[in-house]
Design a protein around this motif. Structure first.
Motif, mmCIF file in Angstrom:
data_model
loop_
_atom_site.group_PDB
_atom_site.id
_atom_site.type_symbol
_atom_site.label_atom_id
_atom_site.label_comp_id
_atom_site.label_asym_id
_atom_site.label_seq_id
_atom_site.Cartn_x
_atom_site.Cartn_y
_atom_site.Cartn_z
ATOM 1 N N LYS A 116 30.001 -5.264 -14.599
ATOM 2 C CA LYS A 116 30.449 -4.817 -13.486
ATOM 3 C C LYS A 116 29.980 -5.491 -12.227
ATOM 4 O O LYS A 116 30.509 -6.140 -11.208
ATOM 5 C CB LYS A 116 30.783 -3.517 -13.265
ATOM 6 C CG LYS A 116 31.670 -2.955 -12.044
ATOM 7 C CD LYS A 116 31.893 -1.527 -11.738
ATOM 8 C CE LYS A 116 33.166 -0.683 -11.101
ATOM 9 N NZ LYS A 116 33.521 0.476 -11.095
ATOM 10 N N ARG A 121 29.653 -8.716 -11.908
ATOM 11 C CA ARG A 121 30.533 -9.579 -11.123
ATOM 12 C C ARG A 121 30.423 -9.722 -9.395
ATOM 13 O O ARG A 121 31.380 -9.890 -8.672
ATOM 14 C CB ARG A 121 32.536 -9.153 -11.833
ATOM 15 C CG ARG A 121 32.967 -9.528 -13.211
ATOM 16 C CD ARG A 121 33.863 -8.645 -13.676
ATOM 17 N NE ARG A 121 34.287 -9.027 -14.876
ATOM 18 C CZ ARG A 121 35.241 -8.526 -15.239
ATOM 19 N NH1 ARG A 121 35.710 -7.390 -15.624
ATOM 20 N NH2 ARG A 121 35.517 -9.157 -16.784
ATOM 21 N N GLN A 122 30.064 -8.342 -9.262
ATOM 22 C CA GLN A 122 30.162 -7.770 -8.165
ATOM 23 C C GLN A 122 29.250 -8.691 -7.336
ATOM 24 O O GLN A 122 29.440 -8.711 -6.206
ATOM 25 C CB GLN A 122 29.784 -5.845 -8.154
ATOM 26 C CG GLN A 122 30.001 -5.917 -6.134
ATOM 27 C CD GLN A 122 31.288 -6.072 -5.659
ATOM 28 O OE1 GLN A 122 32.468 -5.167 -6.469
ATOM 29 N NE2 GLN A 122 31.132 -6.009 -4.076
ATOM 30 N N ASP A 152 30.453 -10.534 -3.626
ATOM 31 C CA ASP A 152 30.070 -10.846 -2.579
ATOM 32 C C ASP A 152 29.352 -12.041 -1.927
ATOM 33 O O ASP A 152 28.819 -12.547 -0.731
ATOM 34 C CB ASP A 152 28.638 -9.326 -2.357
ATOM 35 C CG ASP A 152 28.767 -8.340 -3.081
ATOM 36 O OD1 ASP A 152 29.989 -7.472 -3.182
ATOM 37 O OD2 ASP A 152 27.993 -6.865 -3.580
ATOM 38 N N ASN A 207 42.332 -6.732 -8.020
ATOM 39 C CA ASN A 207 42.336 -5.247 -6.436
ATOM 40 C C ASN A 207 43.928 -4.817 -5.790
ATOM 41 O O ASN A 207 44.056 -4.213 -5.443
ATOM 42 C CB ASN A 207 41.414 -5.516 -5.525
ATOM 43 C CG ASN A 207 39.838 -5.725 -6.008
ATOM 44 O OD1 ASN A 207 39.689 -5.032 -6.839
ATOM 45 N ND2 ASN A 207 39.575 -6.714 -5.579
#
Length: 296
Positions: free
Chosen positions: A259, A262-263, A267, A296
């Motif tokens: 996670k 991926r973030q 970004d 999302n």
């Protein structure tokens, strides 16, 4: 199944971290068995010592020209049991972090690059610094320490605030763990007992820091040595027409690490759009952004 077959199966089915550990341990066992056999037959350990010297990086550049392969072989070679033990333990701990937090497909690449970086610093120091005898007086370099330091610093650069639990100390952020390791090597150089080894550690650390920095910026896509090893291994792998897909459930640590990765990538892509516009994105970056918007 015999023990030997179990070992072969474990090596064949293991990831690159498992294979690196097996190679380090296996080479150590072979050297020690060779030394034992020669000793029992009254031949002494001279030949075993010659083998070690022919696989270690010599400080003398002329000797290195005759043995260029040592730039690769030395990082898998250990002669002392405790040297092997601690390097394998550190390789396992930091290698697991690298696999979980960054990319297991790049582990062999950073391992080899870190080892080469450590060897280069060792050679430069022993041939250009006045503190050392020109050519190092016949010194040699061996061990996986520089490679392990590169792995630690790459992870610490990409995830500096990731917390690990250190025995008798408690939770420590990776950036502080890496800093302490670097300082220990730095202050240990004046002792001269293993100055070459500590210099190599610093070389590995600098390579890992640079590699992690480039990874953070998304400028490293390749895993050169890993792909090469996979291709070479494929030449000896028995082909099967049946394809079976198996995926084990992710642990909490692996899920969180995935996670975070991926973030960070998302970004970076958003920052790139902000600075250069959407058209500056590569095809892979656009696909990553599209998948994230669907989730999302």
């Amino acid at each position: 199944m015999s023990i030997w077959n179990e070992i072969k199966a474990s090596y064949r089915e293991g990831n690159i971290l498992t294979k690196l550990i097996y190679v380090n341990v296996g080479l150590f066992v072979v050297i020690k068995l060779l030394q034992l056999m020669l000793l029992l037959f009254g031949a002494g350990s001279t030949f075993a010592n010659v083998v070690v010297s022919w696989l270690s990086v010599p400080s003398n550049p002329l000797s290195l020209l005759l043995r260029p392969w040592t730039l690769l072989t030395y990082m898998f070679l250990h002669y002392d049991f405790f040297h092997l033990l601690f390097n394998v333990l550190y390789l396992y701990w930091f290698g697991r972090l690298f696999v979980d937090l960054i990319d297991g497909g790049k582990l062999l690449t950073i391992y080899i690059l870190g080892g080469i970086g450590g060897a280069l610093v060792f050679l430069l120091a022993f041939n250009f610094l006045p503190a050392f005898y020109p050519g190092g007086g016949g010194s040699i370099l061996l061990g996986a320490s520089a490679s392990v330091m590169a792995i630690l610093f790459a992870v610490a650069r990409v995830n500096p605030n990731f917390v690990v639990y250190v025995f008798l100390i408690g939770p420590v952020k990776l950036k502080y763990l890496a800093l302490v390791a670097f300082l220990i090597d730095l202050v240990s150089i004046p002792g001269m007992a293993n100055a070459g080894g500590h210099l190599a550690h610093i070389g590995g650390a600098l390579v890992g820091l640079y590699y992690g920095w480039k990874l953070s910026e998304g400028k490293i896509k390749g895993n050169y040595f890993d792909r090469l090893a996979s291709q070479v291994g494929g030449l000896f792998r028995k082909r099967s027409h049946m394809q079976v897909t198996y995926r084990r459930p992710l642990s909490d640590m692996e899920y969180n690490a995935q996670k975070i990765r991926r973030q960070k990538e998302l970004d970076r892509i958003l920052e790139k759009i902000k600075n250069s516009g959407y058209d500056s994105l590569s095809k892979e970056e656009k696909e990553t952004l599209f998948k994230a918007s669907k989730e999302n």
